[in-house]
Design an enzyme around this catalytic site. Structure first.
Site, PDB file in Angstrom:
ATOM      1  N   GLY A 163      35.342  16.235  40.805  1.00  0.00           N
ATOM      2  CA  GLY A 163      36.558  15.854  40.088  1.00  0.00           C
ATOM      3  C   GLY A 163      36.626  14.352  39.884  1.00  0.00           C
ATOM      4  O   GLY A 163      35.610  13.654  39.958  1.00  0.00           O
ATOM      5  N   ILE A 165      37.681  11.793  41.680  1.00  0.00           N
ATOM      6  CA  ILE A 165      37.219  10.919  42.759  1.00  0.00           C
ATOM      7  C   ILE A 165      35.708  11.037  42.951  1.00  0.00           C
ATOM      8  O   ILE A 165      34.993  10.033  42.985  1.00  0.00           O
ATOM      9  CB  ILE A 165      37.962  11.234  44.074  1.00  0.00           C
ATOM     10  N   THR A 244      36.650  11.868  52.745  1.00  0.00           N
ATOM     11  CA  THR A 244      37.947  11.263  52.408  1.00  0.00           C
ATOM     12  C   THR A 244      38.837  12.299  51.711  1.00  0.00           C
ATOM     13  O   THR A 244      39.782  11.944  51.028  1.00  0.00           O
ATOM     14  CB  THR A 244      37.770  10.038  51.484  1.00  0.00           C
ATOM     15  N   ARG A 246      39.886  16.319  52.871  1.00  0.00           N
ATOM     16  CA  ARG A 246      40.771  16.978  53.826  1.00  0.00           C
ATOM     17  C   ARG A 246      39.982  17.330  55.083  1.00  0.00           C
ATOM     18  O   ARG A 246      38.856  17.825  55.026  1.00  0.00           O
ATOM     19  CB  ARG A 246      41.389  18.247  53.222  1.00  0.00           C
ATOM     20  N   GLU A 275      44.707  16.581  62.279  1.00  0.00           N
ATOM     21  CA  GLU A 275      45.428  15.344  61.954  1.00  0.00           C
ATOM     22  C   GLU A 275      46.925  15.450  62.275  1.00  0.00           C
ATOM     23  O   GLU A 275      47.525  16.485  62.002  1.00  0.00           O
ATOM     24  CB  GLU A 275      45.223  15.085  60.456  1.00  0.00           C
ATOM     25  N   HIS A 293      43.543   8.138  57.566  1.00  0.00           N
ATOM     26  CA  HIS A 293      43.982   8.748  56.302  1.00  0.00           C
ATOM     27  C   HIS A 293      44.607   7.687  55.381  1.00  0.00           C
ATOM     28  O   HIS A 293      45.746   7.831  54.921  1.00  0.00           O
ATOM     29  CB  HIS A 293      44.992   9.869  56.567  1.00  0.00           C
TER      30      HIS A 293
END
Length: 338
Positions: A163, A165, A244, A246, A275, A293
């Site tokens: 995508g 990123i 970077t 999930r 997290e 994050h």
């Protein structure tokens, strides 16, 4: 005629968010704003109290499922997400109740891609480890064997998810470092292939042949624990793993094992399986860089995310389809509402 209190929409913010764009909402006489005043995310119990009577819930990472929707009440019609990822929201449940869900996509892509590049370079060149070594006073003399890192020019980058990123990272590596590009995705990315001569391959092929593997797909039931020890064992011993996206897409205990046993060279991790809890073992390793994050954390990006959020809420108040509608299946419901 001024809007009466009875007719105003209540917007509840579950997080303490940047202010600049909030001024526009505060000045809107159609709304009443209620905020979580703590800088920490509200607990599940606090959220249930906070959202009571909400027409709009603004969230970033708070889980929002049936319980929270029930707590808000039947008047809840919009869940406006302050992030691109929306895996913490029960989309199916929201759609069944006719609740619109929006997000803030694309505006954070550049920041996350830049951060990903920073992690790739930092892990390969052992920047964090070298910094700590110098700070600890252990640098006594120059040694040709000291802090030997990895070369990146001409090597192979494998991106999982092509995508905005992932594609941006691929272009930076291709044009900046002359890296070869492999990608794994359920869809073919013709634009990426044209701009970087990238090859679409299987996940196994990508893991076996990449010098850097970077994770950029969304978290879904099919990508949960996408990367386990069996996948990490396929990688080169000199390979770097970056996440970077999930945390739950990677079995964290397996990543610790791979780093501890030097199955791979190193890793750069910005998100974690449990997290905000981070594995104590992960923290002890020298061959991993861990960050809280914060891949999208630039002031400019946060303001743009706020503007996208505001655009979604503004459209909702005007009874129009929001520009960043996630659950497109309820589009007809929005159009038919009086």
């Amino acid at each position: 005629m001024a809007t009466t209190l009875k007719n105003k929409k209540t917007i509840v913010f579950l997080h303490s968010l940047p202010d600049p764009w909030l001024k526009k909402l505060r000045a809107d006489d159609r709304v009443v704003i209620r905020c979580n005043k703590s800088k920490k995310p509200a607990s599940d119990e606090s959220v249930q109290k906070l959202v009571k009577g909400a027409d709009v819930i603004v969230s970033a990472l708070n889980p929002i499922g049936a319980k929270i929707m029930d707590a808000a009440g039947e008047q809840l019609k919009l869940i406006a997400n302050f992030s691109a990822g929306f895996d913490h929201i029960d989309i199916k449940e929201a759609s069944a109740r006719g609740i619109t869900v929006t997000n803030t996509p694309e505006v954070s892509s550049t920041a996350v891609a830049e951060f990903t590049m920073s992690l790739i370079l930092s892990v390969a060149k052992r920047i964090a480890e070298a910094d700590q070594f110098a700070r600890d006073g252990r640098y006594k003399f120059w040694d040709p064997r000291l802090m030997l890192g990895l070369p990146l020019a001409g090597k192979t980058l494998g991106i999982i998810g092509s995508g905005n990123i992932g594609a941006s990272v691929a272009r930076s590596c291709y044009h900046g470092l002359g890296m070869k590009i492999l990608y794994y995705d359920i869809r073919k990315n013709d634009d990426l292939e044209r701009s970087t001569h990238a090859y679409q391959v299987s996940l196994t092929n990508l893991l076996k042949n990449s010098d850097v593997v970077s994770l950029h797909c969304p978290l879904t039931p099919s990508t949960y624990h996408l990367i386990t020890i069996n996948h990490l064992k396929l990688m080169k011993k000199t390979a770097i793993f970056i996440n970077t996206a999930r945390g739950k897409m990677v079995k964290e205990s397996d990543l610790v094992k791979a780093l501890k046993k030097k199955i791979i060279f190193g890793a750069g991790i910005d998100v974690f399986e449990f997290e905000p809890k981070i594995s104590a073992q992960l923290k002890q390793l020298d061959n991993v860089i861990i960050t809280p994050h914060c891949a999208s954390a630039t002031e400019e990006t946060r303001i743009k995310m706020g503007e996208a959020l505001y655009a979604n809420i503004k459209a909702f108040l005007a009874k129009k389809i929001p520009p960043n509608l996630v659950n497109v299946e309820i589009k007809n419901i929005i159009e038919e509402e009086p």
